[in-house]
Write a protein that holds these residues in place. Structure first.
Motif, PDB file in Angstrom:
ATOM      1  N   GLN A 167       0.823  -1.209   0.000  1.00  0.00           N
ATOM      2  CA  GLN A 167       0.000   0.000   0.000  1.00  0.00           C
ATOM      3  C   GLN A 167       0.857   1.259   0.000  1.00  0.00           C
ATOM      4  O   GLN A 167       0.557   2.222  -0.716  1.00  0.00           O
ATOM      5  CB  GLN A 167      -0.924  -0.006   1.220  1.00  0.00           C
ATOM      6  CG  GLN A 167      -2.077  -0.984   1.122  1.00  0.00           C
ATOM      7  CD  GLN A 167      -3.064  -0.813   2.258  1.00  0.00           C
ATOM      8  OE1 GLN A 167      -2.956   0.123   3.056  1.00  0.00           O
ATOM      9  NE2 GLN A 167      -4.023  -1.715   2.354  1.00  0.00           N
TER      10      GLN A 167
ATOM     11  N   GLY B 118      -8.234   9.895   1.757  1.00  0.00           N
ATOM     12  CA  GLY B 118      -8.835   8.567   1.848  1.00  0.00           C
ATOM     13  C   GLY B 118      -7.800   7.456   1.868  1.00  0.00           C
ATOM     14  O   GLY B 118      -7.889   6.523   2.669  1.00  0.00           O
ATOM     15  N   PHE B 119      -6.802   7.568   1.009  1.00  0.00           N
ATOM     16  CA  PHE B 119      -5.765   6.539   0.978  1.00  0.00           C
ATOM     17  C   PHE B 119      -4.863   6.619   2.202  1.00  0.00           C
ATOM     18  O   PHE B 119      -4.359   5.609   2.677  1.00  0.00           O
ATOM     19  CB  PHE B 119      -4.940   6.664  -0.303  1.00  0.00           C
ATOM     20  CG  PHE B 119      -5.521   5.928  -1.466  1.00  0.00           C
ATOM     21  CD1 PHE B 119      -5.066   4.669  -1.815  1.00  0.00           C
ATOM     22  CD2 PHE B 119      -6.570   6.473  -2.187  1.00  0.00           C
ATOM     23  CE1 PHE B 119      -5.612   3.976  -2.875  1.00  0.00           C
ATOM     24  CE2 PHE B 119      -7.127   5.786  -3.258  1.00  0.00           C
ATOM     25  CZ  PHE B 119      -6.658   4.538  -3.598  1.00  0.00           C
TER      26      PHE B 119
ATOM     27  N   GLU C 169      -2.930  -2.387  12.055  1.00  0.00           N
ATOM     28  CA  GLU C 169      -2.959  -3.850  12.060  1.00  0.00           C
ATOM     29  C   GLU C 169      -1.545  -4.410  12.185  1.00  0.00           C
ATOM     30  O   GLU C 169      -1.315  -5.404  12.890  1.00  0.00           O
ATOM     31  CB  GLU C 169      -3.621  -4.357  10.781  1.00  0.00           C
ATOM     32  CG  GLU C 169      -5.106  -4.023  10.685  1.00  0.00           C
ATOM     33  CD  GLU C 169      -5.701  -4.479   9.366  1.00  0.00           C
ATOM     34  OE1 GLU C 169      -4.937  -5.015   8.527  1.00  0.00           O
ATOM     35  OE2 GLU C 169      -6.913  -4.304   9.155  1.00  0.00           O
TER      36      GLU C 169
ATOM     37  N   GLU D  45      -5.927   7.452   5.198  1.00  0.00           N
ATOM     38  CA  GLU D  45      -6.679   6.792   6.255  1.00  0.00           C
ATOM     39  C   GLU D  45      -6.627   5.274   6.101  1.00  0.00           C
ATOM     40  O   GLU D  45      -6.506   4.538   7.082  1.00  0.00           O
ATOM     41  CB  GLU D  45      -8.134   7.274   6.217  1.00  0.00           C
ATOM     42  CG  GLU D  45      -9.038   6.609   7.250  1.00  0.00           C
ATOM     43  CD  GLU D  45      -8.572   6.845   8.674  1.00  0.00           C
ATOM     44  OE1 GLU D  45      -8.784   5.950   9.517  1.00  0.00           O
ATOM     45  OE2 GLU D  45      -7.965   7.916   8.941  1.00  0.00           O
ATOM     46  N   ARG D  46      -6.692   4.812   4.863  1.00  0.00           N
ATOM     47  CA  ARG D  46      -6.595   3.374   4.607  1.00  0.00           C
ATOM     48  C   ARG D  46      -5.245   2.832   5.065  1.00  0.00           C
ATOM     49  O   ARG D  46      -5.164   1.770   5.685  1.00  0.00           O
ATOM     50  CB  ARG D  46      -6.792   3.126   3.127  1.00  0.00           C
ATOM     51  CG  ARG D  46      -6.612   1.676   2.691  1.00  0.00           C
ATOM     52  CD  ARG D  46      -6.639   1.591   1.184  1.00  0.00           C
ATOM     53  NE  ARG D  46      -6.332   0.257   0.714  1.00  0.00           N
ATOM     54  CZ  ARG D  46      -6.033  -0.045  -0.544  1.00  0.00           C
ATOM     55  NH1 ARG D  46      -6.016   0.906  -1.457  1.00  0.00           N
ATOM     56  NH2 ARG D  46      -5.759  -1.278  -0.899  1.00  0.00           N
ATOM     57  N   PHE D  47      -4.187   3.592   4.799  1.00  0.00           N
ATOM     58  CA  PHE D  47      -2.857   3.139   5.220  1.00  0.00           C
ATOM     59  C   PHE D  47      -2.728   3.187   6.737  1.00  0.00           C
ATOM     60  O   PHE D  47      -2.064   2.334   7.331  1.00  0.00           O
ATOM     61  CB  PHE D  47      -1.771   3.997   4.576  1.00  0.00           C
ATOM     62  CG  PHE D  47      -0.377   3.569   4.948  1.00  0.00           C
ATOM     63  CD1 PHE D  47       0.178   2.427   4.401  1.00  0.00           C
ATOM     64  CD2 PHE D  47       0.364   4.290   5.867  1.00  0.00           C
ATOM     65  CE1 PHE D  47       1.445   2.007   4.742  1.00  0.00           C
ATOM     66  CE2 PHE D  47       1.646   3.880   6.215  1.00  0.00           C
ATOM     67  CZ  PHE D  47       2.182   2.735   5.648  1.00  0.00           C
ATOM     68  N   ARG D  48      -3.364   4.174   7.378  1.00  0.00           N
ATOM     69  CA  ARG D  48      -3.314   4.230   8.840  1.00  0.00           C
ATOM     70  C   ARG D  48      -3.956   2.989   9.449  1.00  0.00           C
ATOM     71  O   ARG D  48      -3.449   2.422  10.422  1.00  0.00           O
ATOM     72  CB  ARG D  48      -4.013   5.500   9.338  1.00  0.00           C
ATOM     73  CG  ARG D  48      -3.116   6.733   9.375  1.00  0.00           C
ATOM     74  CD  ARG D  48      -3.751   7.850  10.182  1.00  0.00           C
ATOM     75  NE  ARG D  48      -4.928   8.395   9.510  1.00  0.00           N
ATOM     76  CZ  ARG D  48      -4.894   9.396   8.635  1.00  0.00           C
ATOM     77  NH1 ARG D  48      -3.732   9.961   8.343  1.00  0.00           N
ATOM     78  NH2 ARG D  48      -5.990   9.838   8.079  1.00  0.00           N
ATOM     79  N   ARG D  49      -5.082   2.568   8.883  1.00  0.00           N
ATOM     80  CA  ARG D  49      -5.726   1.358   9.399  1.00  0.00           C
ATOM     81  C   ARG D  49      -4.819   0.140   9.209  1.00  0.00           C
ATOM     82  O   ARG D  49      -4.699  -0.703  10.108  1.00  0.00           O
ATOM     83  CB  ARG D  49      -7.069   1.137   8.696  1.00  0.00           C
ATOM     84  CG  ARG D  49      -8.138   2.149   9.053  1.00  0.00           C
ATOM     85  CD  ARG D  49      -9.513   1.657   8.621  1.00  0.00           C
ATOM     86  NE  ARG D  49      -9.586   1.410   7.196  1.00  0.00           N
ATOM     87  CZ  ARG D  49      -9.981   2.309   6.299  1.00  0.00           C
ATOM     88  NH1 ARG D  49     -10.327   3.530   6.693  1.00  0.00           N
ATOM     89  NH2 ARG D  49     -10.028   2.009   5.009  1.00  0.00           N
ATOM     90  N   THR D  50      -4.198   0.055   8.054  1.00  0.00           N
ATOM     91  CA  THR D  50      -3.302  -1.078   7.798  1.00  0.00           C
ATOM     92  C   THR D  50      -2.099  -1.046   8.740  1.00  0.00           C
ATOM     93  O   THR D  50      -1.677  -2.084   9.260  1.00  0.00           O
ATOM     94  CB  THR D  50      -2.817  -1.050   6.341  1.00  0.00           C
ATOM     95  OG1 THR D  50      -3.946  -1.068   5.463  1.00  0.00           O
ATOM     96  CG2 THR D  50      -1.936  -2.246   6.036  1.00  0.00           C
TER      97      THR D  50
END
Length: 564
Positions: A216, A235-236, A246, A238-243
């Protein structure tokens, strides 16, 4: 410039094919192909650990000699013996470091080389077979984990040998204490075993999340300009923050299990030491052993915590190495879409013609052919003209000089045919190295290629000209500058057949006009295919071909003046 073929000329010929049947098979293969650093490390690890094990026994003997009142001779003798053991340990320790680092470097180097060779073999097909994050993680974290395992082997073998030696010596002195050591130390090591499987599982989970996060991150960096243009940057992110969270949670889970493992490595041998000292003190009070032997037993039992902790470290390191080797084997087991022919056919000399019986595209030898096709098909068509067909796709191979591409030796095909398109990247290094690639290109040839691609002004604007270092991916260049530099690199290679996919899509009309005229002049007498719907390219073409979505071509031959 994309590539899906294996070029044997760039393969690490000194490295044999790796055994990728499984992680243990791969690690054993690394041992077999160059065992001497590991053997030397094991020998020096033993020589380094044994004096450390014998020092408590020697000190205990010196105490007993002094207690007997038999003079100073025995005391001096055993004291000098302890000194000699210390010197031997120091010398062996220095050699052990070098041997262990050599074994580690061997594992790192060979794993890197087999991975690079596999990436070269797979070429552009790697993108469809593995995530970029998995490849990056294998080249960094996995290789390091395998190297760490080779570094710890010497110390571990030395620790095991020294522990056995101490157990034998203690048994000879006191069978009861010796038996306690022989039972307690292996029990402490075995007590760590149940923690290894959960640690390995959590390491695998963390490694999987790291691969996703790395992929990512690479996608975001590569497409940052586009994301900003469409407003998708937040948006991307935030997506990377979630990943990344994890990855953090997986790392914390693995870290907790590793902490339990380390705690067990301290607690269990500590309990063994306490038990041995307690038992030794009772035997000393009973007169079964001397004061010096009690001191020797205490020192030996304290020493035994080192072999146990070393064994714990080795177990943890080997567990991580097994996970890493499994990932490496997964990459090594991938197969390229195209395999080299068993009996290749040579290509005819001179610029060959390209003929595609499936689409009807024909690029005559030594001429400039411009192909107009649906935008979503240009990449597929460019692939067809430059790469052999994938086995089982049901389409006939393109003919190069009358020879099917799947019958051509990969090395010869790479040297004679080159495709350049919008997916091509600029790599790190000086711009001169990036453009020339090979060292047999003269400065005049480089200047001509830069002039034809209208990229001379890009070089002149750089602080150090051609000696300026290029950032990864050429991020400091604009889209048009990067496209012109990539085109200059392709022109400088001077292949017999050059296939260009939208080579001027990112430049303005005035720049495109100059590039079109100069490329046509520079490539005169060589076979050139350009996929473009630009009228400027059609204006200089020797032959125009228009392909519809149904793959039924209609073409006009300018030199003949009649439909072909």
């Amino acid at each position: 410039m994309t590539n899906r073929l294996f070029d044997a000329s760039v393969a690490p010929a000194a490295v044999p094919e790796a055994d990728a049947r499984g992680p243990w098979a791969y690690l054993w293969w690394l041992v077999r192909i160059r065992p001497w650093p590991l053997v030397l490390s094991a020998v020096l690890g033993t020589v380094w650990m044994v004096p450390l094990a014998l020092v408590p026994l020697v000190i205990g003997r010196a105490i007993d000699e002094a207690g007997r009142g038999a003079g100073q001779g025995g005391l001096y003798l055993w004291s000098l013996t302890a000194l000699g053991l210390g010197v031997l340990q120091a010398v062996a320790g220095a050699g052990l470091i070098q041997a262990a680092v050599s074994a580690e470097a061997h594992a790192l180097s060979y794993t890197h080389r087999v991975l690079v060779r596999q990436v070269v073999r797979l070429g552009a097909t790697l993108r469809g077979k593995a995530r970029s994050g998995d490849v990056a993680a294998s080249a960094a974290a996995d290789v390091e984990s395998i190297g760490n395992a080779f570094e710890v082997v010497g110390r571990t073998i030395g620790a095991v040998f020294a522990a056995v030696l101490v157990a034998v010596a203690l048994t000879a002195t006191s069978p009861v204490l010796g038996l306690a050591v022989l039972i307690g130390v292996p029990a402490a090591v075995l007590g760590i075993g149940p923690l290894l499987r959960p640690l390995q599982e959590r390491d695998e989970a963390q490694r999987e999340h790291m691969g996703v996060a790395t992929s990512q991150a690479g996608d975001i960096v590569a497409g940052l300009r586009i994301l900003r243009g469409i407003g998708g940057e937040a948006g991307f992110a935030e997506r990377f923050r979630r990943t990344s969270q994890e990855v953090r949670r997986a790392g914390e889970s693995a870290g907790r299990m590793e902490a339990w493992l380390q705690a067990a490595g301290v607690l269990l041998p500590g309990l063994v030491t306490v038990g041995i000292v307690w038992l030794g003190a009772r035997l000393a009070l009973q007169g079964s052993i001397t004061a010096g032997e009690l001191v020797a037993f205490y020192g030996a039992s304290a020493f035994l915590t080192l072999p146990v902790s070393t064994a714990t470290e080795a177990a943890e390191t080997l567990s991580l190495a097994k996970v890493a080797a499994g990932r490496v084997c997964t990459l090594l087991r991938l197969t390229p879409a195209v395999t080299p022919p068993v009996h290749p056919q040579p290509l005819p000399p001179g610029p060959p013609a390209l003929t595609d019986p499936y689409t009807g595209v024909t690029a005559e030898a030594g001429r400039l052919t411009v192909v107009t096709a649906p935008t979503d098909r240009t990449g597929e068509l460019a692939d067809r003209l430059t790469f052999p067909p994938v086995a089982g796709d049901g389409t006939p191979a393109v003919l190069l000089g009358g020879v099917p591409l799947d019958r051509v030796d990969p090395a010869e095909l790479r040297s004679r045919v080159l495709r350049s398109g919008p997916a091509d990247a600029l790599f790190s290094g000086t711009l001169r190295e990036e453009l020339t690639g090979r060292t047999d290109r003269s400065p005049e040839e480089l200047d001509r290629a830069l002039h034809a691609a209208d990229a001379a002004d890009v070089v002149e604007a750089l602080p150090e000209g051609l000696d300026t270092r290029v950032d990864e991916g050429g991020r400091t260049f604009s889209g048009g500058q990067r496209q012109r530099l990539v085109l200059a690199r392709a022109l400088l290679a001077a292949p017999d057949v050059l296939v260009l996919e939208d080579p001027t899509s990112s430049v303005d009309a005035h720049t495109e006009a100059r590039v079109v005229e100069r490329v046509a002049a520079l490539r005169a007498g060589r076979t050139t295919v350009v996929f473009s719907d630009s009228p400027l390219w059609h204006g200089v073409a020797d032959r125009e071909i228009r392909l519809g979505a149904d793959r039924v071509p209609g073409s006009t031959d300018r030199s003949a003046g009649v439909p072909s």
